[in-house]
Each structure stands twice: as C-alpha cells, then as structure tokens.
Design a protein around this motif. Structure first.
Motif, short mmCIF file in Angstrom:
data_model
loop_
_atom_site.label_atom_id
_atom_site.label_comp_id
_atom_site.label_asym_id
_atom_site.label_seq_id
_atom_site.Cartn_x
_atom_site.Cartn_y
_atom_site.Cartn_z
N LYS A 144 0.82 -1.22 0.00
CA LYS A 144 0.00 0.00 0.00
C LYS A 144 0.86 1.27 0.00
N GLU A 145 2.18 1.06 0.05
CA GLU A 145 3.18 2.14 0.04
C GLU A 145 2.96 3.15 1.16
N ILE A 196 10.80 0.71 11.01
CA ILE A 196 9.69 0.88 10.09
C ILE A 196 9.38 2.37 10.03
N LYS A 197 9.45 2.92 8.81
CA LYS A 197 9.23 4.34 8.59
C LYS A 197 7.89 4.57 7.91
N ASP A 198 7.26 5.67 8.25
CA ASP A 198 6.05 6.14 7.58
C ASP A 198 6.51 6.81 6.29
N LEU A 199 6.08 6.31 5.14
CA LEU A 199 6.55 6.87 3.87
C LEU A 199 5.98 8.25 3.57
N ASP A 259 -4.44 -6.78 5.46
CA ASP A 259 -5.21 -5.70 6.10
C ASP A 259 -4.32 -4.51 6.48
N GLY A 260 -3.01 -4.61 6.22
CA GLY A 260 -2.10 -3.50 6.50
C GLY A 260 -1.77 -3.31 7.97
N LYS A 261 -2.10 -4.28 8.81
CA LYS A 261 -1.89 -4.13 10.26
C LYS A 261 -0.63 -4.78 10.79
N ASN A 262 0.03 -5.65 10.00
CA ASN A 262 1.20 -6.36 10.50
C ASN A 262 2.27 -6.50 9.43
N PHE A 263 3.51 -6.53 9.90
CA PHE A 263 4.67 -6.82 9.07
C PHE A 263 5.38 -8.01 9.71
N LEU A 264 5.71 -9.02 8.92
CA LEU A 264 6.34 -10.24 9.43
C LEU A 264 7.60 -10.51 8.61
#
Length: 195
Positions: free
Chosen positions: A9-10, A29-32, A68-73
């Motif tokens: 979703k960039e 983890i950065k907010d783009l 759902d954009g809620k997790n990064f694994l």
C-alpha cells in the motif's frame, strides 16, 4: 547489512541496519508519507537478549505485509536457516517473536495473515553437492524419510503433506491464497494442498 521492504500500500518501509556479528542491528519501520520513524526495534539489545535462540540477520526476501495493512512479518536467518520470526503491529508499534519449525529455510514460504509456513525436516542444507549427495545416501541407507509440510507459527500446528526419501528434493512451495499451497511432488507433478 542493509535491507528493506516496502508495503504493497506504500504506507510503510521496513529497513534493517547492521549485522549481528559485527555489532548493532535494528529493524526500523518508517512512515513513507512523513519519512518519520514509526518504530525502531533494537534487535540486539531487546529481542535477542530476551530470545537468544533468535539471534540472526533480518533478510527481507521472505518478509510479508498482512493484507489488512496491520502487520509486518519477517524472518531471522542464520545462513540459509530460518530460526524465527518477528511480527510488528503497524497500528501500535508493538512486536512479537515466533519460533520457526526446525528445517525451515529461506526458500520456505510464510503467510503473514495466517502464520502458515512450509518446512522440510531433512538434513541441514550445505550448498555443496558432494555433501548433499552423501547426506541423501546416508539417510536412504538408514531408511529415514524427509517430511515436507506446513507449520503454523501462531498456533504451533504441524501438518505433514508428503514424505520422501530424497533429501535433495525441493518442493518449490508457493501459497496461491491463504488456504491453498502449490508444491512440486517427488513424482515431478505440481500438486495442490488445501487447508
């Protein structure tokens, strides 16, 4: 080592910096949109102190962002072996670690939404054909079978899909969707396993 993964979703980019064998290593983890840090996890001084069995590099080849954009694994690696996973909550920045099933390697496929990953519990991969052939011959002589299957890192459920007597066979696993796995059977036929 510096690696990265951009979510589909960039909205976020995940970055690792450092090397566990040469000092510090962080997962950021950065907010783009703002380029601000959303979360910075000091892996060496937090995760690896609490879970020394997870001590390894972060490699993004098998990193996954939940639908759902809620997790990064992403997995922790020691050479070709996956030794564990870290899941970062993209809502509140919290994280959890999960064990990998013994025999999980870099080419095994994980689904961030369901927690299912493939595994092959044969001898450790060496990358040297003479060692691989020797292992295969030794296991065959002893009648030991290799289990190819799936393991859920969240629930610890294990399902064996196929047993083979060739330690060098690669099943080429690929998740088609959350419940459907395609793999190459020992017969050479592409097969489908459905949960």
């Amino acid at each position: 080592n510096l690696g990265y993964s951009v979510d589909p979703k960039e909205k976020f980019v995940a970055l690792s910096h450092g090397n566990v064998y040469e000092g510090e290593i962080t997962l950021t983890i950065k907010d783009l949109n703002t380029l601000n840090d959303f979360v910075v996890i000091d892996l060496k001084n937090s995760v690896f102190k609490e879970h020394p069995e997870m001590f390894g590099d972060v490699l993004f080849e098998n990193a996954h962002w939940s639908k759902d954009g809620k997790n990064f694994l992403t997995p922790f690696h020691d050479q070709a072996d996956v030794i564990g996973y870290i899941r970062v909550n993209l809502v509140d920045g919290s994280h959890q670690v999960y064990d990998a099933y013994p025999g999980t390697m870099g080419g095994d496929q994980i689904n961030a939404d369901t927690g299912w990953t493939t595994f092959d519990d044969g001898p450790e991969w060496s990358g040297w054909s003479d060692i691989e052939e020797s292992n295969r011959d030794e296991w065959r002589a002893q009648g030991i079978k290799v289990n190819f299957g799936i393991y859920n890192i969240y629930t610890k459920q294990k399902i064996v899909i196929e047993q083979v007597n060739d330690t060098t066979h690669w099943h080429e696993p690929r998740w088609i969707d959350d419940n459907t796995l395609e793999y190459l059977s020992i017969t050479g036929e592409k097969k489908i396993y459905t949960l």
